[in-house]
Design a protein around this motif. Sequence first.
Motif, mmCIF file in Angstrom:
data_model
loop_
_atom_site.group_PDB
_atom_site.id
_atom_site.type_symbol
_atom_site.label_atom_id
_atom_site.label_comp_id
_atom_site.label_asym_id
_atom_site.label_seq_id
_atom_site.Cartn_x
_atom_site.Cartn_y
_atom_site.Cartn_z
ATOM 1 N N MET A 1 8.501 23.262 27.674
ATOM 2 C CA MET A 1 8.977 22.028 27.021
ATOM 3 C C MET A 1 9.423 22.348 25.597
ATOM 4 S SD MET A 1 6.899 18.492 26.235
ATOM 5 C CE MET A 1 6.600 18.208 27.969
ATOM 6 N N SER A 2 10.630 21.919 25.225
ATOM 7 C CA SER A 2 11.162 22.207 23.909
ATOM 8 C C SER A 2 10.329 21.520 22.840
ATOM 9 C CB SER A 2 12.614 21.738 23.832
ATOM 10 O OG SER A 2 13.123 21.951 22.546
ATOM 11 N N GLY A 3 9.946 22.279 21.803
ATOM 12 C CA GLY A 3 9.194 21.717 20.701
ATOM 13 C C GLY A 3 7.721 21.530 20.971
ATOM 14 N N ALA A 4 7.235 21.932 22.134
ATOM 15 C CA ALA A 4 5.823 21.763 22.460
ATOM 16 C C ALA A 4 4.977 22.692 21.601
ATOM 17 C CB ALA A 4 5.585 22.048 23.935
ATOM 18 N N THR A 5 3.797 22.214 21.227
ATOM 19 C CA THR A 5 2.862 23.027 20.456
ATOM 20 C C THR A 5 1.986 23.810 21.420
ATOM 21 O OG1 THR A 5 2.810 21.349 18.724
ATOM 22 C CG2 THR A 5 1.028 22.978 18.736
ATOM 23 N N PRO A 6 2.001 25.123 21.362
ATOM 24 C CA PRO A 6 1.200 25.889 22.319
ATOM 25 C C PRO A 6 -0.293 25.728 22.061
ATOM 26 C CG PRO A 6 2.155 27.337 20.662
ATOM 27 C CD PRO A 6 2.750 25.976 20.432
ATOM 28 N N ALA A 7 -1.066 25.983 23.090
ATOM 29 C CA ALA A 7 -2.516 25.970 22.944
ATOM 30 C C ALA A 7 -2.954 27.145 22.079
ATOM 31 C CB ALA A 7 -3.176 26.039 24.315
ATOM 32 N N THR A 8 -4.043 26.936 21.349
ATOM 33 C CA THR A 8 -4.648 27.992 20.548
ATOM 34 C C THR A 8 -5.921 28.443 21.247
ATOM 35 O OG1 THR A 8 -3.773 27.018 18.511
ATOM 36 C CG2 THR A 8 -5.599 28.582 18.295
ATOM 37 N N ILE A 9 -5.981 29.713 21.623
ATOM 38 C CA ILE A 9 -7.084 30.227 22.429
ATOM 39 C C ILE A 9 -7.749 31.381 21.692
ATOM 40 C CG2 ILE A 9 -7.725 31.255 24.645
ATOM 41 C CD1 ILE A 9 -5.207 29.932 25.828
ATOM 42 N N ALA A 10 -9.050 31.274 21.461
ATOM 43 C CA ALA A 10 -9.780 32.339 20.777
ATOM 44 C C ALA A 10 -9.731 33.626 21.596
ATOM 45 C CB ALA A 10 -11.229 31.917 20.558
ATOM 46 N N PRO A 11 -9.658 34.777 20.938
ATOM 47 C CA PRO A 11 -9.586 36.052 21.675
ATOM 48 C C PRO A 11 -10.760 36.286 22.614
ATOM 49 C CG PRO A 11 -9.044 36.366 19.357
ATOM 50 C CD PRO A 11 -9.542 34.962 19.481
ATOM 51 N N SER A 12 -11.925 35.733 22.286
ATOM 52 C CA SER A 12 -13.104 35.959 23.120
ATOM 53 C C SER A 12 -13.195 35.004 24.305
ATOM 54 C CB SER A 12 -14.374 35.828 22.272
ATOM 55 O OG SER A 12 -14.436 34.539 21.673
ATOM 56 N N ALA A 13 -12.305 34.010 24.379
ATOM 57 C CA ALA A 13 -12.331 33.068 25.502
ATOM 58 C C ALA A 13 -11.809 33.747 26.762
ATOM 59 C CB ALA A 13 -11.493 31.844 25.178
ATOM 60 N N ARG A 14 -12.263 33.238 27.921
ATOM 61 C CA ARG A 14 -11.785 33.757 29.202
ATOM 62 C C ARG A 14 -11.125 32.623 29.973
ATOM 63 N NH1 ARG A 14 -15.054 37.141 33.940
ATOM 64 N NH2 ARG A 14 -13.205 37.492 35.251
ATOM 65 N N ILE A 15 -9.853 32.788 30.263
ATOM 66 C CA ILE A 15 -9.090 31.795 31.008
ATOM 67 C C ILE A 15 -8.702 32.422 32.349
ATOM 68 C CG2 ILE A 15 -7.161 30.191 30.975
ATOM 69 C CD1 ILE A 15 -9.102 29.822 28.642
ATOM 70 N N TYR A 16 -9.218 31.867 33.433
ATOM 71 C CA TYR A 16 -8.927 32.389 34.769
ATOM 72 C C TYR A 16 -7.509 32.013 35.192
ATOM 73 C CZ TYR A 16 -13.677 33.913 35.968
ATOM 74 O OH TYR A 16 -14.874 34.579 36.030
ATOM 75 N N PRO A 17 -7.000 32.641 36.257
ATOM 76 C CA PRO A 17 -5.700 32.232 36.794
ATOM 77 C C PRO A 17 -5.730 30.788 37.293
ATOM 78 C CG PRO A 17 -6.373 34.369 37.692
ATOM 79 C CD PRO A 17 -7.556 33.812 36.964
ATOM 80 N N ASN A 18 -4.541 30.193 37.371
ATOM 81 C CA ASN A 18 -4.347 28.846 37.909
ATOM 82 C C ASN A 18 -4.998 27.777 37.034
ATOM 83 O OD1 ASN A 18 -3.204 27.016 39.636
ATOM 84 N ND2 ASN A 18 -4.626 27.373 41.331
ATOM 85 N N VAL A 19 -4.970 28.012 35.719
ATOM 86 C CA VAL A 19 -5.434 27.025 34.742
ATOM 87 C C VAL A 19 -4.219 26.486 33.998
ATOM 88 C CG1 VAL A 19 -6.704 26.680 32.589
ATOM 89 C CG2 VAL A 19 -7.730 28.006 34.446
ATOM 90 N N GLN A 20 -4.078 25.169 33.958
ATOM 91 C CA GLN A 20 -3.025 24.519 33.186
ATOM 92 C C GLN A 20 -3.677 23.874 31.966
ATOM 93 O OE1 GLN A 20 -0.459 21.956 35.596
ATOM 94 N NE2 GLN A 20 -1.235 22.979 37.432
ATOM 95 N N LEU A 21 -3.348 24.396 30.810
ATOM 96 C CA LEU A 21 -3.947 23.935 29.562
ATOM 97 C C LEU A 21 -2.876 23.222 28.751
ATOM 98 C CD1 LEU A 21 -6.577 24.000 27.920
ATOM 99 C CD2 LEU A 21 -5.806 26.164 26.930
ATOM 100 N N GLY A 22 -3.116 21.951 28.427
ATOM 101 C CA GLY A 22 -2.104 21.126 27.780
ATOM 102 C C GLY A 22 -1.732 21.591 26.389
#
Length: 236
Positions: A1-22
Motif C-alpha cells: 500500500m502506497s504511503g503505508a507505515t511499516p511495522a517496527t519489529i524488535a530484532p529479538s522478536a520471532r515472527i513465524y510464516p503466514n503472519v499478517q501484521l498491520g
Amino acid sequence: MSGATPATIAPSARIYPNVQLGEGSVVGDFVIIGEPARGVAPGEAATVIGAGAVIRSHTVIYAGNVIGAGFQSGHGALLRESNTIGDNVSVGSHSIIEHHVDIADRVRIHSQAFVPEYSTLKRGSWVGPGVRLTNAPHPLCPDVQRCLVGPTLEAGAKIGANASLLPGVRIGENALVGAGAVVTRDVEPGAVVAGNPARTVKHIRDLVCPATGLNPYRAILGVPGDDSDDDDHAGR
C-alpha cells in the motif's frame, strides 16, 4: 500500500510464516507471533493482526488468531490459538487468553487475568486485574471436553479485581461484579453483585461516586451530568 507505515519489529522478536501484521504496528523484544499449536506445522494456520498494534515484550501469540486494529498487549501476555478479537482490545501484562475465545471491540483485560476457552466477552466489557474466568463444571471428569463452557460477559459488563466467575455464567449488560466476588449464577443487566457467593446488592443506577457526587454510569443510564437541581441528590 502506497504511503503505508511499516511495522517496527524488535530484532529479538520471532515472527513465524503466514503472519499478517498491520501497518504501523510495534513488536517488542522477545515477542513470538504465530507460535504453532501442538500438531500444527509452522505457518499452517494464518495469524492476522490489524493496524496499529502495540505488542509488548515477551508476549506470545499463537497461530490462528484473528485480531483487529489497535490491539495492545502488556508484557508477557499469552494468547493461545483460534481466537477472534475485535478492534481496540487490550490484554494486560501476564494475562492468559486460552483458545476459541470470542472478544469483541473495545474490551479491556487487565493484568494477570485468566480467560479460558469458549468464553465470550462482548463489546466494551472490562475485566479487572487478577480476575479468573472458569469453564470446567467438573474438573478431571473423563467427559470434561464435552461440557466445557466459559462465561459470557454482555456488552459493558465490568468485573472487579480478583473476582471468580464459574463456568457458563452470564454477566448481564452493564452489570458490575465487585472485587473478590465468586459468581455462581447469572447476573441481571445493570445489577451490582458482591460477596461469596455473589448476590445482588444494588443497581448501577443507585451508585454515587464520592469524588463527584454523580452516578458514574450516568451516560449509560441517560442521566443528566449536572445534578445540582436534584433535591434528592443534594440531600445525600
